[in-house]
Design a protein around this motif. Sequence first.
Motif, PDB file in Angstrom:
ATOM      1  N   SER A 111       0.820  -1.213   0.000  1.00  0.00           N
ATOM      2  CA  SER A 111       0.000   0.000   0.000  1.00  0.00           C
ATOM      3  C   SER A 111       0.854   1.263   0.000  1.00  0.00           C
ATOM      4  CB  SER A 111      -0.930   0.002   1.217  1.00  0.00           C
ATOM      5  OG  SER A 111      -0.176  -0.066   2.417  1.00  0.00           O
ATOM      6  N   ASN A 112       2.116   1.154   0.395  1.00  0.00           N
ATOM      7  CA  ASN A 112       3.027   2.294   0.382  1.00  0.00           C
ATOM      8  C   ASN A 112       3.835   2.389  -0.901  1.00  0.00           C
ATOM      9  OD1 ASN A 112       2.302   3.046   3.040  1.00  0.00           O
ATOM     10  ND2 ASN A 112       3.714   1.522   3.868  1.00  0.00           N
ATOM     11  N   GLY A 113       3.536   1.506  -1.865  1.00  0.00           N
ATOM     12  CA  GLY A 113       4.357   1.470  -3.063  1.00  0.00           C
ATOM     13  C   GLY A 113       5.665   0.745  -2.804  1.00  0.00           C
ATOM     14  N   ILE A 114       6.546   0.722  -3.803  1.00  0.00           N
ATOM     15  CA  ILE A 114       7.822   0.020  -3.687  1.00  0.00           C
ATOM     16  C   ILE A 114       8.933   0.923  -4.200  1.00  0.00           C
ATOM     17  CG2 ILE A 114       9.172  -1.996  -4.380  1.00  0.00           C
ATOM     18  CD1 ILE A 114       6.586  -3.461  -4.947  1.00  0.00           C
ATOM     19  N   THR A 115      10.013   0.993  -3.451  1.00  0.00           N
ATOM     20  CA  THR A 115      11.236   1.612  -3.954  1.00  0.00           C
ATOM     21  C   THR A 115      12.001   0.558  -4.741  1.00  0.00           C
ATOM     22  OG1 THR A 115      11.389   3.130  -2.081  1.00  0.00           O
ATOM     23  CG2 THR A 115      13.393   2.743  -3.340  1.00  0.00           C
ATOM     24  N   LEU A 116      12.290   0.830  -6.001  1.00  0.00           N
ATOM     25  CA  LEU A 116      12.980  -0.140  -6.842  1.00  0.00           C
ATOM     26  C   LEU A 116      14.422  -0.303  -6.376  1.00  0.00           C
ATOM     27  CD1 LEU A 116      11.590   0.981 -10.316  1.00  0.00           C
ATOM     28  CD2 LEU A 116      10.671  -0.725  -8.743  1.00  0.00           C
ATOM     29  N   ARG A 117      14.985  -1.494  -6.601  1.00  0.00           N
ATOM     30  CA  ARG A 117      16.351  -1.787  -6.197  1.00  0.00           C
ATOM     31  C   ARG A 117      17.258  -1.918  -7.419  1.00  0.00           C
ATOM     32  NH1 ARG A 117      12.757  -1.424  -1.953  1.00  0.00           N
ATOM     33  NH2 ARG A 117      13.785  -1.928   0.019  1.00  0.00           N
ATOM     34  N   ASN A 118      18.526  -1.620  -7.212  1.00  0.00           N
ATOM     35  CA  ASN A 118      19.515  -1.730  -8.289  1.00  0.00           C
ATOM     36  C   ASN A 118      20.011  -3.158  -8.476  1.00  0.00           C
ATOM     37  OD1 ASN A 118      19.655   1.129  -8.960  1.00  0.00           O
ATOM     38  ND2 ASN A 118      20.669   1.395  -6.978  1.00  0.00           N
ATOM     39  N   SER A 119      19.744  -4.015  -7.514  1.00  0.00           N
ATOM     40  CA  SER A 119      20.142  -5.422  -7.565  1.00  0.00           C
ATOM     41  C   SER A 119      19.164  -6.197  -6.689  1.00  0.00           C
ATOM     42  CB  SER A 119      21.578  -5.591  -7.067  1.00  0.00           C
ATOM     43  OG  SER A 119      21.660  -5.318  -5.679  1.00  0.00           O
ATOM     44  N   PRO A 120      19.213  -7.537  -6.704  1.00  0.00           N
ATOM     45  CA  PRO A 120      18.270  -8.331  -5.891  1.00  0.00           C
ATOM     46  C   PRO A 120      18.592  -8.313  -4.392  1.00  0.00           C
ATOM     47  CG  PRO A 120      19.043  -9.575  -7.802  1.00  0.00           C
ATOM     48  CD  PRO A 120      19.944  -8.404  -7.658  1.00  0.00           C
ATOM     49  N   ARG A 121      18.727  -7.120  -3.830  1.00  0.00           N
ATOM     50  CA  ARG A 121      18.992  -6.952  -2.399  1.00  0.00           C
ATOM     51  C   ARG A 121      18.169  -5.777  -1.885  1.00  0.00           C
ATOM     52  NH1 ARG A 121      24.212  -7.988  -4.462  1.00  0.00           N
ATOM     53  NH2 ARG A 121      25.243  -9.803  -3.546  1.00  0.00           N
ATOM     54  N   LEU A 122      17.561  -5.935  -0.718  1.00  0.00           N
ATOM     55  CA  LEU A 122      16.738  -4.867  -0.158  1.00  0.00           C
ATOM     56  C   LEU A 122      17.548  -3.601   0.115  1.00  0.00           C
ATOM     57  CD1 LEU A 122      14.409  -6.740   2.374  1.00  0.00           C
ATOM     58  CD2 LEU A 122      13.763  -5.704   0.193  1.00  0.00           C
ATOM     59  N   GLY A 123      18.804  -3.755   0.515  1.00  0.00           N
ATOM     60  CA  GLY A 123      19.603  -2.604   0.882  1.00  0.00           C
ATOM     61  C   GLY A 123      20.095  -1.776  -0.296  1.00  0.00           C
ATOM     62  N   ASP A 124      19.988  -2.308  -1.508  1.00  0.00           N
ATOM     63  CA  ASP A 124      20.503  -1.617  -2.696  1.00  0.00           C
ATOM     64  C   ASP A 124      19.397  -0.782  -3.340  1.00  0.00           C
ATOM     65  OD1 ASP A 124      22.146  -0.760  -4.693  1.00  0.00           O
ATOM     66  OD2 ASP A 124      22.354  -2.714  -5.680  1.00  0.00           O
ATOM     67  N   ARG A 125      18.957   0.265  -2.639  1.00  0.00           N
ATOM     68  CA  ARG A 125      17.808   1.064  -3.055  1.00  0.00           C
ATOM     69  C   ARG A 125      18.187   2.055  -4.152  1.00  0.00           C
ATOM     70  NH1 ARG A 125      13.948   0.946   1.306  1.00  0.00           N
ATOM     71  NH2 ARG A 125      13.098   2.971   0.672  1.00  0.00           N
ATOM     72  N   SER A 126      17.282   2.215  -5.115  1.00  0.00           N
ATOM     73  CA  SER A 126      17.453   3.228  -6.154  1.00  0.00           C
ATOM     74  C   SER A 126      16.656   4.472  -5.763  1.00  0.00           C
ATOM     75  CB  SER A 126      16.961   2.689  -7.501  1.00  0.00           C
ATOM     76  OG  SER A 126      15.542   2.655  -7.534  1.00  0.00           O
ATOM     77  N   ASN A 127      16.659   5.481  -6.641  1.00  0.00           N
ATOM     78  CA  ASN A 127      15.882   6.690  -6.383  1.00  0.00           C
ATOM     79  C   ASN A 127      14.554   6.694  -7.136  1.00  0.00           C
ATOM     80  OD1 ASN A 127      16.799   6.977  -8.973  1.00  0.00           O
ATOM     81  ND2 ASN A 127      17.825   8.953  -8.655  1.00  0.00           N
ATOM     82  N   GLN A 128      14.126   5.506  -7.590  1.00  0.00           N
ATOM     83  CA  GLN A 128      12.879   5.384  -8.334  1.00  0.00           C
ATOM     84  C   GLN A 128      11.913   4.481  -7.579  1.00  0.00           C
ATOM     85  OE1 GLN A 128      13.191   4.859 -12.655  1.00  0.00           O
ATOM     86  NE2 GLN A 128      15.426   5.053 -12.477  1.00  0.00           N
ATOM     87  N   GLY A 129      10.632   4.711  -7.800  1.00  0.00           N
ATOM     88  CA  GLY A 129       9.621   3.917  -7.114  1.00  0.00           C
ATOM     89  C   GLY A 129       8.397   3.695  -7.973  1.00  0.00           C
ATOM     90  N   VAL A 130       7.524   2.809  -7.515  1.00  0.00           N
ATOM     91  CA  VAL A 130       6.252   2.519  -8.183  1.00  0.00           C
ATOM     92  C   VAL A 130       5.153   2.579  -7.138  1.00  0.00           C
ATOM     93  CG1 VAL A 130       7.195   1.161 -10.094  1.00  0.00           C
ATOM     94  CG2 VAL A 130       6.725   0.047  -7.913  1.00  0.00           C
ATOM     95  N   ARG A 131       3.939   2.835  -7.570  1.00  0.00           N
ATOM     96  CA  ARG A 131       2.837   3.076  -6.653  1.00  0.00           C
ATOM     97  C   ARG A 131       1.997   1.811  -6.425  1.00  0.00           C
ATOM     98  NH1 ARG A 131       1.478   5.100 -11.582  1.00  0.00           N
ATOM     99  NH2 ARG A 131      -0.508   4.383 -12.459  1.00  0.00           N
ATOM    100  N   PHE A 132       1.160   1.867  -5.405  1.00  0.00           N
ATOM    101  CA  PHE A 132       0.246   0.780  -5.047  1.00  0.00           C
ATOM    102  C   PHE A 132      -0.669   0.438  -6.232  1.00  0.00           C
ATOM    103  CE2 PHE A 132      -3.896  -0.245  -2.711  1.00  0.00           C
ATOM    104  CZ  PHE A 132      -3.578  -1.582  -2.555  1.00  0.00           C
ATOM    105  N   ARG A 133      -0.811  -0.849  -6.513  1.00  0.00           N
ATOM    106  CA  ARG A 133      -1.644  -1.412  -7.573  1.00  0.00           C
ATOM    107  C   ARG A 133      -1.149  -1.093  -8.982  1.00  0.00           C
ATOM    108  NH1 ARG A 133      -6.002  -4.045  -5.928  1.00  0.00           N
ATOM    109  NH2 ARG A 133      -6.889  -3.627  -3.862  1.00  0.00           N
TER     110      ARG A 133
END
Length: 337
Positions: free
Chosen positions: A263-285
Motif C-alpha cells: 500500500s506504500n508502493g515500492i522503492t525499486l532496487r539496483n540489484s536483488p537486495r533490499l539494501g541496494d535502493r534506487s531513487n525510483q519507485g512505483v505506486r500501489f496497484r
Amino acid sequence: MGVPPVHPALKGVNKLPSLNFITPETFSERHFTKIFLQILNSLFNFLFSPRNLLAVLGSYQQLNKHTETSEQSIMKLFTSSSKISLALLGAIASASTFATTTLSNIKPAVAAQFCQCPIYVNNRFQLQQPYVWSAKDYGSVLARNRFTQVGSPQPGAVVVMQPSFPGTNRTHGHIGVVENVNGNGTIGVRGTNQGNRGLFGEAGCNNVNVTRFETSVNGRPDVSFWVRGNNSNSGQQQQVQQQPIQQQNGFRQANFSAWVMSSNGITLRNSPRLGDRSNQGVRFRQNLNFDGWTYGETVNDLQLGNPDARWYKIAGTNLWVPSAYVNGNAPNSRPMP
C-alpha cells in the motif's frame, strides 16, 4: 434522494456489526478461522436476537391497531423488512465469498505436521533410511545419501550443529538448511523446531521458519556443512559471499507481469537486495512488466508471510522488485531455490 421511512415498530432492530476490511498486506492464514467464526456468530445473533423477533412481531400488532392503514402500512413494513433481508443476504454473501477466497488460497502445507529438525531435512531432500535419532549425528545419514562435507557454508547446504554450538539443543544439537551467509560469518538457517516466529508450511512440516544464528561459524569445529554430490569449495566462503547474486543463482529470461501489493508502493532496487535502493519507485496497484527473474535476498511475502527469494527485473531496465511485494508469479518458478 431521501431515505424511505422506517416503520416505528422496527426502529429498535439491531444493526449488523461492521467488519474491518482485511487487506492482502495484513491478512494471515492464521486469522481465518477466528474471523470466519466471528462472522457466523454475528449472523446468528442477528437472526435469533429476541429484540429483533419482538420488533417484527410488534410491527404486525401495529398493523392490526391501525385499521385505517392498509396499503400504506404494509408498504412501510415491507420496505423496512426488505432492508433487513437485503442486509442479511449481503452479509451472508460477503462471508461466503471471503470464506471461499481464503480457503482456496490456503496451502496444503498449513495442515502438515509439527516436525523435529531432522524430519524436515529428511522430507526436503528425500533422504533414505536408516536415520539416526540426534541431529548432531546426521553426518552419517547425509554421507549415505551421497552428500559431501564442505569446508564453508553456502546457501542450500545442509548444516549440522553440535550441542556446543550456541543456540542449539544441548543434547541433540540442530540440523537445517543454510538460507544465507553474512559477511561476519553468521548464517541464516531454514528449518523446523527453531522458534515460533514467522512459521510457514513446507516439505510436510507446518513449523518451518528462517532463523539467524548470531554466532559466527568461521573456524568452529562444532558445525559442518554438506552438499549433495562432489564439491570442492572448501575454504572459499569469502569468495562465494562476494559473487553477485545474479551470477550465483542464474538469471531466467521470461516475459510476465504483476501488480504492486504494498500500500506504500515500492522503492525499486539496483540489484536483488533490499539494501541496494534506487531513487525510483512505483505506486500501489501499479502493473509492472518484467523480462526476467533470479533468486536473491529472501523477503517475507506481504500476503502470506512466507519467505520468497525471487526477484523480478523490470523490462528494459536494470531495476528490481522482490516477488514478495507484488501479486504475480514468474513462469515455472517457486519461492525458494
